[in-house]
Each structure stands twice: as C-alpha cells, then as structure tokens.
Design a protein around this motif. Structure first.
Motif, PDB file in Angstrom:
ATOM      1  N   HIS A 121       0.872  -1.181   0.000  1.00  0.00           N
ATOM      2  CA  HIS A 121       0.000   0.000   0.000  1.00  0.00           C
ATOM      3  C   HIS A 121       0.903   1.222   0.000  1.00  0.00           C
ATOM      4  CE1 HIS A 121      -2.310   3.189   2.309  1.00  0.00           C
ATOM      5  NE2 HIS A 121      -2.965   3.053   1.171  1.00  0.00           N
ATOM      6  N   ALA A 147      -2.935  -4.319   8.997  1.00  0.00           N
ATOM      7  CA  ALA A 147      -3.406  -2.941   8.813  1.00  0.00           C
ATOM      8  C   ALA A 147      -2.445  -1.947   9.445  1.00  0.00           C
ATOM      9  CB  ALA A 147      -4.801  -2.788   9.409  1.00  0.00           C
ATOM     10  N   LEU A 152      -2.938   1.397   7.396  1.00  0.00           N
ATOM     11  CA  LEU A 152      -4.294   1.466   6.845  1.00  0.00           C
ATOM     12  C   LEU A 152      -5.326   1.952   7.859  1.00  0.00           C
ATOM     13  CD1 LEU A 152      -4.456  -2.003   5.004  1.00  0.00           C
ATOM     14  CD2 LEU A 152      -3.652   0.180   4.097  1.00  0.00           C
ATOM     15  N   HIS A 155      -7.829   4.761   7.173  1.00  0.00           N
ATOM     16  CA  HIS A 155      -8.562   4.737   5.903  1.00  0.00           C
ATOM     17  C   HIS A 155      -9.789   3.832   6.028  1.00  0.00           C
ATOM     18  CE1 HIS A 155      -5.133   6.652   3.851  1.00  0.00           C
ATOM     19  NE2 HIS A 155      -4.387   5.865   4.600  1.00  0.00           N
ATOM     20  N   VAL A 158      -9.663   1.314   1.180  1.00  0.00           N
ATOM     21  CA  VAL A 158      -8.372   1.423   0.517  1.00  0.00           C
ATOM     22  C   VAL A 158      -8.101   0.130  -0.235  1.00  0.00           C
ATOM     23  CG1 VAL A 158      -7.092   0.549   2.515  1.00  0.00           C
ATOM     24  CG2 VAL A 158      -5.939   2.004   0.856  1.00  0.00           C
TER      25      VAL A 158
END
Length: 482
Positions: A121, A147, A152, A155, A158
């Motif tokens: 990511h 995560a 993450l 978010h 995503v």
C-alpha cells in the motif's frame, strides 16, 4: 577573308576553362554527396547499433526481472489489487476470495506448502499467509497487525496490491518496543514474544507487531530481519534480539548528546582560555619598558573592569598602543576604548600609533577608564548555537471506525485466550477420542490419512475447529509438519 585567330583562340580557351571548372564543380559536388551519404550511412549504422544495444539491455533487464520474479514467486502467477476489509484475525492471517484459490490451484501452488503473499500500500510493504478463501470477490480480509504495518488504520476504504511470493526461512529478527514499551511492568518477555510470533507465518522488516498483555496492546517494531528483509518463520530456529524501547533509546541518545555537548562546551572554553592567554602574553611582550626616573615620564593609571587599577610609567613620546597592550595583558579584552574624564576625551585603537603627548596625555599622572566597544561584524561571537530540531511532527490521526471495531474484537479475543485453560494441544481445545464405528469426519479423515496425516486425534480437533473445511485443515497440518 580576314579571320581574328587570336580572338577565337581566347574564346576557345575560355570555353574550355569554363567546361573544366564546371567539371571540377560537378566532381566536387559528387564528392560532397558521397561524403554526406557515407556520413549518413555511418550515423544510421551507429544509431542501429545503439538501438540494438538498448534492445539487448532491455531484454537483459527483462530477463533479470523474470528470473527474480520466478525466484520470488516460484513461477506461480498471482497478482491482484483488492479492497481491504477489516477482520479480527490474529497475526498475519488474511482471507482471500475463492477466485484466488481458483487461480492458484491449477498452478499447483498448494503443493508448495504454506501460501504466502506480498501486500503493498503506497510505499509500505508487508507479507502474510492466507487463513481461508472466504472473502467477497474483489476484497481481502486484513487483520489488525497487517493494517498497522501497512498504515491502513486511518482509511475507511483502501485498495492494496496482492502478489503470491515464496519466502526464505528466517534466522534472525530484531525487535523494538515503541514508545515507553512495557515500562516497569514485570513480564516474561520471552514467553510473550514467543506467543506472539507463534501466530505469524511471515515477518517483514518494518512490520508492527501487536502484543496484548494485561488488557494493554503494545506495539513492537521489526527493525531487522535476516537473511532477507522478509522471511517465513514457521518451524524455524529463529534468533530474536530485543532492543530497548524507543523511550529508553531516546533517553540514552539524549544523555549521550548532553555529554557530547558538555564536552564540546568544555573544549570550547578551554580553547577560548588558551587563546586569551596567548593574546595576553603577546600583548605583555609588546608593553614598553618604563623609562628611568630621571627621564621625563607620565604615570598612567587605568581602572580595570574588576575595579582594581593598572599602573605604569610611560615616556611622553611612547605610542598610545603601549597603554592598550597593558590593558590587554591585564584583562584579555580586545574590543575597547580608553576614556579620560574632566574633560571627557576618548582614545580609540585608530590612534594607537600616536604618542601620548600628541593625544593630550601630558600630565604627570593621567587617569583612564575602559569602555567596551562592539566587535566588528566579521568577528563571530563566542557562543554555542544549539541545533534546533525542525522536523514536522504530525498530529494524531483518528482511527477509522471499521479498523477500530476489528482491533477491539481482536483485543477481546486475545484477553479471553489469555484466561482460557492451558491444557490444549497445538492451541486447540482437547476433544474425546473417537468411539468405535462410523464417525462424523470419516471421509475427511480418510483423505487426510491418504495425504500422510495419520494423527487421528489431532485431525479430529482441527476438523471440528474449522468445521470440516479440508483445505484449511490441510494448510494448518502442513504448517505443523513443515
């Protein structure tokens, strides 16, 4: 008839010269054309060679990428972009859609043992193993640890990159508790980390491990991983090194920096004192000797900044510089002027070469005072400038509700597991041995036995835990036997 033979001869010669000149020009033009054609041919050949070299370089790079990709993936092609969905699984266990299994199975990926995946990511990368193929199509189930490692948590929605990879077996991991770490809590750190790592199949440099103990979640950063930055740690002899927490490390660095600053200040003061001594000694060497008593002389009394007087006899024709040197030798001052009162007179360094008599110091005794002056702008003041940390500190960001809920569920499950009975087999609750006659899992047990998994009691426990999902059972048993 009268012919002008000379005129015709000249005309003929002129025409012949013109034809020869035209022939020379034609020949010159043909030569230039040939040279241009040859130059163009050489340029085209060089351009062709350059393009061939570039093409060869691209092919070599492509071959290197292909070989590296084959090394990393084992020749299994699976690369997707999926939407992350929060789940409360422990460790690095993700869920994938059935389409992933359908893509991997024809490539015999399941024969390679544990299925591991690279997750990306933005600039963050981590790795995970798959728990089940039950995620909705186009999505991937992401547990809190993943995560956190991929950043993450802030978010709501995503997408992340997913690629099947093969990982080397890990040998060494270096960890560091973030923030204050475990503080002054009395913990069995070895057992705590072993319990945490047992729930992981992979580990990646830069990961954030979540450790739950005493109702508190601790973040542990993975600082170094060997032999590669990403490894699988299932059934390996893993050496684990734990660094002091960030707070302890920061305090140590602060103490070292303070000691270094003190040493620098002391060295600066020592150098300043040595420089001052050298200036004073040099000035003392320039002060003229006092004239004999029978010679004309002037008694100069200078009140020093300390309040004590500096007294010396000078000849009337002595330079004013001698008084400046006397003051420098006594005080070490460099930037000052001399002042006489009643009436007020100021003597600066610009007058240093003038005699005492010429500047008006001609009495039997003259009293002077010292006034400090501003040093020239090109003189750097003797000060220590502390380094200022100009890094921008980002303010706290709020965790998205979906990740908060998943993290809360994970924490509750961890707390419950810590208080569960400890008489378990491989982390599973023991069950009674199967009785005589047909059993609920006879078909699955037969298939497992055919695969070489002959521990019936353990097989039943895992079948019941995963409600007969044979693929998950096989994955779990493969992890135990790798």
């Amino acid at each position: 008839m009268d012919f002008d033979v000379g005129s015709r001869a000249k005309k003929l010669a002129k025409e012949q010269e013109a034809r020869r000149e035209a022939a020379r020009k034609k020949l010159q033009k043909e030569r230039e054309w040939k040279e241009q054609a040859e130059k163009l041919r050489v340029e085209m050949e060089l351009e062709s060679q350059r393009r061939k070299a570039e093409q060869l370089q691209r092919e070599l790079e492509e071959e290197e990428r292909r070989l590296e990709d084959e090394r990393v993936t084992g020749g299994i092609a699976y690369k997707q972009t999926l939407r992350a969905v929060a789940i409360d699984n422990d460790g690095d266990k993700i869920t994938l859609p059935v389409s992933a299994l359908e893509a991997l199975n024809p490539q015999n990926a399941l024969d390679m043992g544990v299925l591991s995946f690279e997750l990306t990511h933005l600039s963050a990368t981590t790795h995970a193993s798959v728990l089940e193929f039950v995620a909705d199509e186009g999505t991937i189930g992401i547990p809190p640890k993943i995560a956190k490692s991929l950043d993450l948590l802030t978010h709501d929605s995503v997408h992340i990159g997913v690629r099947f990879v093969r990982l080397a077996r890990g040998r060494f991991v270096q960890l560091q508790p973030l923030g204050d770490g475990f503080g002054d809590r009395q913990l069995d750190l070895k057992a705590l980390l072993e319990r945490t790592l047992q729930n992981h199949t992979t580990i990646t440099q830069g990961d954030i491990l979540l450790v739950r103990q005493g109702g508190v979640t601790f973040d542990i950063a993975v600082r170094q991983v060997l032999p590669e930055p990403q490894v699988q740690i299932l059934n390996v002899d893993l050496e684990v090194d734990v660094l002091p927490s960030e707070a302890v490390d920061a305090a140590r660095r602060a103490a070292e920096e303070a000691a270094l600053a003190t040493a620098r200040a002391e060295a600066h003061q020592k150098a300043k004192a040595e420089r001052l001594q050298a200036i004073q000694a040099d000035a003392a060497g320039r002060v003229p000797d006092e004239p004999p008593t029978e010679m004309p002389r002037i008694k100069i009394v200078v009140r020093l900044p300390s309040g004590s007087p500096a007294t010396r006899f000078f000849a009337p024709n002595a330079a004013l510089q001698g008084i400046f040197d006397m003051v420098i030798a006594a005080t070490g001052l460099e930037h000052f002027q001399l002042v006489a009162n009643y009436p007020r007179r100021v003597f600066t360094r610009l007058q240093a070469s003038e005699s005492l008599a010429s500047v008006g110091l001609s009495g039997r005794q003259e009293a002077l005072f010292i006034e400090a002056t501003t040093p020239p702008s090109d003189i750097v003041a003797d000060t220590l400038v502390e380094d200022v940390d100009m890094r921008t500190v980002d303010g706290p960001t709020e965790m998205a509700a979906t990740w908060r809920a998943a993290l809360d569920r994970w924490a509750a499950a961890q707390d419950a597991a810590l208080h569960a009975p400890t008489d378990t087999v491989h982390g599973l609750e023991p069950v009674a041995s199967p009785g005589e006659g047909p059993h609920l899992w006879d078909t699955q047990l037969a298939e497992l036995a055919a695969m070489g998994f002959t521990n019936t009691a353990l097989n039943i426990q895992i079948l019941e835990k995963y409600q007969g999902r044979l693929l998950r059972v096989v994955n779990y048993l493969s992890e135990l036997h790798d």
